[in-house]
Design a protein around this motif. Structure first.
Motif, PDB file in Angstrom:
ATOM      1  N   GLN A 153     -15.235 -16.682  19.864  1.00  0.00           N
ATOM      2  CA  GLN A 153     -14.565 -16.684  21.159  1.00  0.00           C
ATOM      3  C   GLN A 153     -13.139 -17.202  21.006  1.00  0.00           C
ATOM      4  O   GLN A 153     -12.823 -18.337  21.333  1.00  0.00           O
ATOM      5  CB  GLN A 153     -15.372 -17.522  22.152  1.00  0.00           C
ATOM      6  CG  GLN A 153     -16.756 -16.933  22.392  1.00  0.00           C
ATOM      7  CD  GLN A 153     -17.522 -17.685  23.466  1.00  0.00           C
ATOM      8  OE1 GLN A 153     -16.989 -18.584  24.106  1.00  0.00           O
ATOM      9  NE2 GLN A 153     -18.759 -17.314  23.670  1.00  0.00           N
ATOM     10  N   THR A 193      -7.900  -9.945  21.967  1.00  0.00           N
ATOM     11  CA  THR A 193      -9.114 -10.715  21.778  1.00  0.00           C
ATOM     12  C   THR A 193      -9.954 -10.049  20.716  1.00  0.00           C
ATOM     13  O   THR A 193     -10.013  -8.830  20.642  1.00  0.00           O
ATOM     14  CB  THR A 193      -9.919 -10.850  23.081  1.00  0.00           C
ATOM     15  OG1 THR A 193     -11.118 -11.546  22.775  1.00  0.00           O
ATOM     16  CG2 THR A 193     -10.276  -9.511  23.673  1.00  0.00           C
ATOM     17  N   SER A 252      -8.966 -21.039  21.131  1.00  0.00           N
ATOM     18  CA  SER A 252     -10.282 -20.703  21.662  1.00  0.00           C
ATOM     19  C   SER A 252     -10.355 -20.928  23.163  1.00  0.00           C
ATOM     20  O   SER A 252      -9.448 -21.492  23.778  1.00  0.00           O
ATOM     21  CB  SER A 252     -11.361 -21.546  20.973  1.00  0.00           C
ATOM     22  OG  SER A 252     -11.386 -22.852  21.523  1.00  0.00           O
ATOM     23  N   ASN A 253     -11.486 -20.503  23.739  1.00  0.00           N
ATOM     24  CA  ASN A 253     -11.698 -20.718  25.173  1.00  0.00           C
ATOM     25  C   ASN A 253     -12.043 -22.176  25.498  1.00  0.00           C
ATOM     26  O   ASN A 253     -12.236 -22.519  26.650  1.00  0.00           O
ATOM     27  CB  ASN A 253     -12.808 -19.794  25.692  1.00  0.00           C
ATOM     28  CG  ASN A 253     -14.140 -20.075  25.010  1.00  0.00           C
ATOM     29  OD1 ASN A 253     -14.184 -20.569  23.879  1.00  0.00           O
ATOM     30  ND2 ASN A 253     -15.225 -19.752  25.684  1.00  0.00           N
ATOM     31  N   THR A 261     -13.095 -10.232  20.534  1.00  0.00           N
ATOM     32  CA  THR A 261     -14.454 -10.240  21.038  1.00  0.00           C
ATOM     33  C   THR A 261     -15.265  -9.040  20.594  1.00  0.00           C
ATOM     34  O   THR A 261     -16.405  -9.158  20.171  1.00  0.00           O
ATOM     35  CB  THR A 261     -14.431 -10.272  22.582  1.00  0.00           C
ATOM     36  OG1 THR A 261     -13.654 -11.370  22.997  1.00  0.00           O
ATOM     37  CG2 THR A 261     -15.840 -10.393  23.129  1.00  0.00           C
ATOM     38  N   LEU A 309     -16.349 -12.876  28.091  1.00  0.00           N
ATOM     39  CA  LEU A 309     -15.197 -13.406  27.368  1.00  0.00           C
ATOM     40  C   LEU A 309     -13.995 -12.496  27.518  1.00  0.00           C
ATOM     41  O   LEU A 309     -12.868 -12.952  27.664  1.00  0.00           O
ATOM     42  CB  LEU A 309     -15.531 -13.580  25.895  1.00  0.00           C
ATOM     43  CG  LEU A 309     -14.362 -14.104  25.043  1.00  0.00           C
ATOM     44  CD1 LEU A 309     -13.952 -15.487  25.535  1.00  0.00           C
ATOM     45  CD2 LEU A 309     -14.734 -14.134  23.595  1.00  0.00           C
TER      46      LEU A 309
END
Length: 328
Positions: free
Chosen positions: A118, A110, A151-152, A112, A86
Protein backbone atom coordinates in the motif's frame (compact mmCIF):
# COMPACT_ATOMS: atom_id res chain seq x y z
CA UNK A 1 -4.85 -0.24 -35.50
CA UNK A 2 -3.01 -2.92 -33.55
CA UNK A 3 -3.66 -3.63 -29.87
CA UNK A 4 -0.88 -1.34 -28.63
CA UNK A 5 -2.20 1.63 -30.60
CA UNK A 6 -5.72 0.98 -29.33
CA UNK A 7 -4.49 0.78 -25.74
CA UNK A 8 -2.56 4.04 -26.18
CA UNK A 9 -5.74 5.82 -27.28
CA UNK A 10 -7.58 4.40 -24.27
CA UNK A 11 -4.72 5.48 -21.98
CA UNK A 12 -4.86 9.04 -23.29
CA UNK A 13 -8.62 9.09 -22.75
CA UNK A 14 -8.04 7.82 -19.22
CA UNK A 15 -5.48 10.55 -18.42
CA UNK A 16 -7.92 13.18 -19.72
CA UNK A 17 -10.73 11.72 -17.56
CA UNK A 18 -12.85 10.91 -20.62
CA UNK A 19 -12.80 7.12 -20.65
CA UNK A 20 -15.85 4.87 -20.36
CA UNK A 21 -16.11 2.12 -17.77
CA UNK A 22 -15.92 -0.59 -20.43
CA UNK A 23 -12.82 0.91 -22.06
CA UNK A 24 -11.11 1.46 -18.72
CA UNK A 25 -11.64 -2.21 -17.90
CA UNK A 26 -9.94 -3.14 -21.20
CA UNK A 27 -7.06 -0.79 -20.43
CA UNK A 28 -6.40 -2.20 -16.98
CA UNK A 29 -6.64 -5.77 -18.22
CA UNK A 30 -3.91 -4.85 -20.71
CA UNK A 31 -1.78 -3.26 -17.96
CA UNK A 32 -2.04 -6.34 -15.74
CA UNK A 33 -0.99 -8.82 -18.42
CA UNK A 34 2.74 -8.07 -18.26
CA UNK A 35 5.18 -5.81 -16.42
CA UNK A 36 6.25 -4.26 -19.75
CA UNK A 37 2.65 -3.19 -20.37
CA UNK A 38 2.69 -1.30 -17.08
CA UNK A 39 5.93 0.44 -18.08
CA UNK A 40 4.37 1.30 -21.43
CA UNK A 41 1.41 2.80 -19.58
CA UNK A 42 3.79 5.06 -17.60
CA UNK A 43 5.52 6.14 -20.82
CA UNK A 44 2.16 7.05 -22.35
CA UNK A 45 1.33 9.03 -19.23
CA UNK A 46 4.47 11.13 -19.64
CA UNK A 47 3.89 11.59 -23.37
CA UNK A 48 0.35 12.76 -22.74
CA UNK A 49 1.48 15.24 -20.12
CA UNK A 50 4.10 16.72 -22.42
CA UNK A 51 1.48 17.16 -25.15
CA UNK A 52 -0.73 19.28 -22.92
CA UNK A 53 -0.22 22.93 -23.80
CA UNK A 54 -2.45 24.88 -21.44
CA UNK A 55 -1.67 25.64 -17.83
CA UNK A 56 -3.51 22.99 -15.81
CA UNK A 57 -5.00 24.29 -12.59
CA UNK A 58 -5.94 22.43 -9.45
CA UNK A 59 -9.67 22.74 -10.17
CA UNK A 60 -9.28 21.00 -13.51
CA UNK A 61 -7.16 18.27 -11.94
CA UNK A 62 -9.83 17.70 -9.31
CA UNK A 63 -12.46 17.29 -12.01
CA UNK A 64 -10.30 14.78 -13.88
CA UNK A 65 -9.53 12.81 -10.73
CA UNK A 66 -13.19 12.68 -9.79
CA UNK A 67 -13.92 11.22 -13.20
CA UNK A 68 -11.23 8.59 -12.62
CA UNK A 69 -12.81 7.66 -9.28
CA UNK A 70 -16.15 7.10 -11.00
CA UNK A 71 -14.86 5.22 -14.00
CA UNK A 72 -12.52 3.02 -12.00
CA UNK A 73 -15.52 1.12 -10.66
CA UNK A 74 -15.26 -0.88 -13.88
CA UNK A 75 -12.09 -2.64 -12.72
CA UNK A 76 -13.38 -3.69 -9.28
CA UNK A 77 -13.89 -7.34 -10.30
CA UNK A 78 -10.24 -7.53 -11.42
CA UNK A 79 -8.66 -6.58 -8.09
CA UNK A 80 -9.19 -7.35 -4.45
CA UNK A 81 -11.52 -5.26 -2.31
CA UNK A 82 -8.59 -3.84 -0.35
CA UNK A 83 -6.82 -2.96 -3.59
CA UNK A 84 -9.89 -1.18 -4.91
CA UNK A 85 -10.25 0.81 -1.71
CA UNK A 86 -6.57 1.77 -1.83
CA UNK A 87 -6.90 3.01 -5.40
CA UNK A 88 -9.71 5.34 -4.36
CA UNK A 89 -7.68 6.42 -1.34
CA UNK A 90 -4.67 7.17 -3.53
CA UNK A 91 -6.67 9.21 -6.02
CA UNK A 92 -8.36 11.13 -3.21
CA UNK A 93 -4.96 11.90 -1.67
CA UNK A 94 -3.80 13.17 -5.05
CA UNK A 95 -6.75 15.52 -5.35
CA UNK A 96 -6.41 16.89 -1.84
CA UNK A 97 -2.67 17.19 -1.30
CA UNK A 98 -0.87 17.53 -4.63
CA UNK A 99 -0.03 21.06 -5.75
CA UNK A 100 0.98 21.92 -9.29
CA UNK A 101 3.64 24.62 -9.58
CA UNK A 102 3.82 26.93 -12.57
CA UNK A 103 4.93 25.01 -15.64
CA UNK A 104 5.15 21.78 -13.66
CA UNK A 105 3.14 18.60 -13.87
CA UNK A 106 2.74 16.19 -10.98
CA UNK A 107 2.68 12.47 -11.69
CA UNK A 108 0.99 10.31 -9.07
CA UNK A 109 1.07 6.54 -9.46
CA UNK A 110 -0.03 3.70 -7.21
CA UNK A 111 1.46 0.22 -7.38
CA UNK A 112 -1.75 -1.31 -6.07
CA UNK A 113 -2.72 -3.21 -9.18
CA UNK A 114 0.82 -4.60 -9.55
CA UNK A 115 1.23 -5.86 -5.98
CA UNK A 116 -0.33 -5.69 -2.52
CA UNK A 117 1.97 -3.06 -1.03
CA UNK A 118 0.00 0.00 0.00
CA UNK A 119 2.31 2.70 -1.31
CA UNK A 120 2.05 5.75 -3.51
CA UNK A 121 4.88 6.95 -5.75
CA UNK A 122 5.07 10.66 -6.56
CA UNK A 123 7.25 11.36 -9.61
CA UNK A 124 8.84 14.23 -11.51
CA UNK A 125 9.66 13.13 -15.08
CA UNK A 126 12.80 14.22 -16.91
CA UNK A 127 12.53 17.82 -18.03
CA UNK A 128 10.10 18.73 -15.22
CA UNK A 129 10.06 19.71 -11.56
CA UNK A 130 7.17 18.93 -9.21
CA UNK A 131 5.89 20.21 -5.89
CA UNK A 132 3.53 18.62 -3.41
CA UNK A 133 2.19 19.23 0.10
CA UNK A 134 1.60 16.40 2.57
CA UNK A 135 -1.39 16.42 4.94
CA UNK A 136 0.86 17.46 7.85
CA UNK A 137 1.94 20.61 5.98
CA UNK A 138 5.34 19.28 4.86
CA UNK A 139 6.25 20.59 1.40
CA UNK A 140 8.49 18.71 -1.03
CA UNK A 141 9.94 19.80 -4.36
CA UNK A 142 11.19 17.02 -6.63
CA UNK A 143 13.84 17.68 -9.27
CA UNK A 144 13.71 16.13 -12.73
CA UNK A 145 13.96 12.34 -12.88
CA UNK A 146 13.09 11.91 -9.18
CA UNK A 147 10.52 9.92 -7.23
CA UNK A 148 9.19 9.88 -3.68
CA UNK A 149 7.47 6.83 -2.18
CA UNK A 150 5.26 6.87 0.93
CA UNK A 151 2.52 4.73 2.46
CA UNK A 152 -1.08 5.21 3.50
CA UNK A 153 0.19 5.24 7.11
CA UNK A 154 1.84 8.62 6.57
CA UNK A 155 1.02 11.14 9.32
CA UNK A 156 -0.71 8.49 11.46
CA UNK A 157 1.80 5.71 12.22
CA UNK A 158 4.85 7.32 10.62
CA UNK A 159 6.23 10.08 8.41
CA UNK A 160 8.60 8.00 6.33
CA UNK A 161 9.37 8.65 2.65
CA UNK A 162 11.79 6.98 0.25
CA UNK A 163 13.69 9.21 -2.19
CA UNK A 164 15.32 8.41 -5.51
CA UNK A 165 16.75 11.50 -7.16
CA UNK A 166 16.76 14.99 -5.67
CA UNK A 167 14.31 16.59 -3.29
CA UNK A 168 14.11 19.84 -1.34
CA UNK A 169 12.13 19.46 1.89
CA UNK A 170 10.44 21.94 4.21
CA UNK A 171 9.29 19.64 7.00
CA UNK A 172 6.47 20.56 9.38
CA UNK A 173 7.26 20.00 13.05
CA UNK A 174 5.51 17.10 14.75
CA UNK A 175 7.14 16.12 18.04
CA UNK A 176 5.74 12.61 18.35
CA UNK A 177 6.37 11.52 14.77
CA UNK A 178 9.81 12.35 13.28
CA UNK A 179 10.15 12.75 9.52
CA UNK A 180 12.52 10.24 7.89
CA UNK A 181 13.93 10.21 4.35
CA UNK A 182 15.22 6.81 3.22
CA UNK A 183 17.93 6.83 0.53
CA UNK A 184 19.94 3.92 -0.79
CA UNK A 185 22.92 5.05 1.32
CA UNK A 186 21.55 6.37 4.62
CA UNK A 187 18.48 7.74 6.41
CA UNK A 188 17.88 11.43 7.13
CA UNK A 189 16.01 11.86 10.45
CA UNK A 190 14.23 15.19 10.90
CA UNK A 191 11.99 16.92 13.43
CA UNK A 192 11.27 20.10 11.50
CA UNK A 193 13.66 21.81 9.14
CA UNK A 194 14.67 22.75 5.58
CA UNK A 195 17.17 20.62 3.68
CA UNK A 196 18.08 19.25 0.25
CA UNK A 197 18.94 15.63 -0.58
CA UNK A 198 20.50 14.40 -3.83
CA UNK A 199 20.39 10.62 -4.25
CA UNK A 200 20.10 9.65 -7.91
CA UNK A 201 20.62 5.89 -8.40
CA UNK A 202 23.15 6.46 -11.19
CA UNK A 203 25.32 8.83 -9.11
CA UNK A 204 28.18 7.61 -6.92
CA UNK A 205 27.51 10.28 -4.27
CA UNK A 206 24.55 10.99 -2.00
CA UNK A 207 24.50 14.52 -0.57
CA UNK A 208 22.43 16.23 2.11
CA UNK A 209 22.64 20.00 2.61
CA UNK A 210 20.99 21.68 5.61
CA UNK A 211 19.46 25.16 5.43
CA UNK A 212 17.60 25.45 8.75
CA UNK A 213 17.06 23.36 11.89
CA UNK A 214 18.87 20.09 12.50
CA UNK A 215 18.99 16.64 10.92
CA UNK A 216 20.81 13.43 11.72
CA UNK A 217 22.20 11.02 9.14
CA UNK A 218 22.03 7.33 10.09
CA UNK A 219 24.04 4.62 8.36
CA UNK A 220 24.29 1.39 10.32
CA UNK A 221 26.27 2.40 13.44
CA UNK A 222 27.30 5.81 12.08
CA UNK A 223 25.37 8.88 13.26
CA UNK A 224 26.17 12.33 11.85
CA UNK A 225 24.46 15.38 13.36
CA UNK A 226 24.29 18.27 10.88
CA UNK A 227 24.12 22.02 11.44
CA UNK A 228 22.81 24.71 9.05
CA UNK A 229 25.30 25.56 6.32
CA UNK A 230 26.78 22.07 6.27
CA UNK A 231 26.76 19.61 3.38
CA UNK A 232 27.52 15.93 3.91
CA UNK A 233 28.36 13.63 1.00
CA UNK A 234 28.51 9.83 1.11
CA UNK A 235 30.52 8.06 -1.56
CA UNK A 236 28.49 4.87 -1.95
CA UNK A 237 31.49 3.02 -3.41
CA UNK A 238 33.98 3.73 -0.62
CA UNK A 239 31.38 4.20 2.13
CA UNK A 240 33.15 7.37 3.30
CA UNK A 241 31.41 10.59 4.44
CA UNK A 242 32.73 14.08 3.69
CA UNK A 243 31.46 17.19 5.51
CA UNK A 244 31.95 20.68 4.05
CA UNK A 245 30.77 24.22 4.81
CA UNK A 246 28.66 25.62 1.95
CA UNK A 247 26.26 28.35 0.94
CA UNK A 248 23.07 26.29 1.44
CA UNK A 249 20.98 28.44 -0.89
CA UNK A 250 22.97 27.11 -3.85
CA UNK A 251 21.76 23.55 -3.29
CA UNK A 252 18.08 24.53 -3.53
CA UNK A 253 18.49 26.92 -6.49
CA UNK A 254 16.94 24.32 -8.83
CA UNK A 255 13.64 24.49 -6.88
CA UNK A 256 13.52 28.23 -7.66
CA UNK A 257 14.23 27.70 -11.38
CA UNK A 258 17.84 28.85 -11.04
CA UNK A 259 21.01 27.16 -12.26
CA UNK A 260 23.61 27.89 -9.62
CA UNK A 261 26.64 25.76 -8.76
CA UNK A 262 29.94 26.50 -7.02
CA UNK A 263 33.07 24.64 -8.16
CA UNK A 264 31.25 21.97 -10.17
CA UNK A 265 32.81 19.74 -12.81
CA UNK A 266 31.43 19.73 -16.33
CA UNK A 267 30.78 16.00 -15.90
CA UNK A 268 28.58 16.64 -12.87
CA UNK A 269 26.80 19.56 -14.53
CA UNK A 270 26.16 17.55 -17.70
CA UNK A 271 24.33 14.88 -15.68
CA UNK A 272 22.19 17.52 -13.95
CA UNK A 273 21.37 19.38 -17.16
CA UNK A 274 20.52 16.14 -18.97
CA UNK A 275 17.83 15.43 -16.38
CA UNK A 276 16.64 19.02 -16.10
CA UNK A 277 16.17 19.57 -19.84
CA UNK A 278 15.46 15.94 -20.83
CA UNK A 279 18.40 15.81 -23.25
CA UNK A 280 21.49 13.61 -23.56
CA UNK A 281 24.78 15.44 -23.08
CA UNK A 282 27.84 13.53 -24.31
CA UNK A 283 31.32 14.49 -23.16
CA UNK A 284 33.70 13.39 -25.89
CA UNK A 285 36.86 13.37 -23.73
CA UNK A 286 37.67 12.71 -20.08
CA UNK A 287 39.63 15.95 -19.98
CA UNK A 288 36.66 18.13 -20.84
CA UNK A 289 34.56 16.43 -18.17
CA UNK A 290 37.14 17.26 -15.49
CA UNK A 291 36.93 21.02 -16.07
CA UNK A 292 35.64 22.82 -12.95
CA UNK A 293 33.94 26.20 -12.69
CA UNK A 294 31.11 28.15 -11.06
CA UNK A 295 27.92 29.10 -12.88
CA UNK A 296 24.88 31.21 -11.99
CA UNK A 297 21.91 31.63 -14.34
CA UNK A 298 18.65 33.09 -13.07
CA UNK A 299 16.30 33.63 -16.00
CA UNK A 300 15.03 30.12 -16.81
CA UNK A 301 17.36 29.82 -19.77
CA UNK A 302 16.86 27.27 -22.53
CA UNK A 303 19.42 24.49 -22.89
CA UNK A 304 20.81 26.34 -25.92
CA UNK A 305 21.34 29.46 -23.83
CA UNK A 306 23.00 27.42 -21.08
CA UNK A 307 25.43 25.93 -23.61
CA UNK A 308 26.23 29.41 -24.91
CA UNK A 309 26.92 30.58 -21.35
CA UNK A 310 29.22 27.61 -20.75
CA UNK A 311 31.25 28.46 -23.85
CA UNK A 312 31.88 31.89 -22.33
CA UNK A 313 33.12 30.34 -19.07
CA UNK A 314 35.30 27.46 -20.29
CA UNK A 315 36.94 26.68 -23.66
CA UNK A 316 34.58 24.07 -25.14
CA UNK A 317 32.93 23.33 -28.47
CA UNK A 318 29.27 22.31 -28.55
CA UNK A 319 27.33 20.51 -31.26
CA UNK A 320 23.64 19.69 -30.98
CA UNK A 321 21.68 17.07 -32.92
CA UNK A 322 18.05 17.08 -31.81
CA UNK A 323 18.07 15.84 -28.20
CA UNK A 324 21.76 14.90 -28.22
CA UNK A 325 24.43 17.45 -27.27
CA UNK A 326 28.12 16.74 -27.88
CA UNK A 327 30.82 18.66 -25.98
CA UNK A 328 34.54 18.60 -26.69
Amino acid sequence: MNETEIMQELAFAYFAGKISKADEKKLFEFIQKEEQNYQQFKDWERAWMLSEKEDLRTAREWESLQCRIRTHEAVNPMISKSGSDLWRWAVAIAAMFVLIAGGTWVVLNTTTFMNKAQYIVFEAPYGEKSKMTFPDGTVVWLNAGSSLKYSNKYNTDDRVVELEGEGYFEVAKKKKIPFVVHTRGYDVVVKGTKFNVTAYPEDSNITTTLMEGAVELLKEKQHIAMKPGESVTLNVVSGKFTLTKVNPDVSKAWSENRIEYDNISLRELAAKLSRQYDVKIHLLTEEVGDKRFSISLRNQETIGEVMSALKEIIPIQVERKNMDIYIK
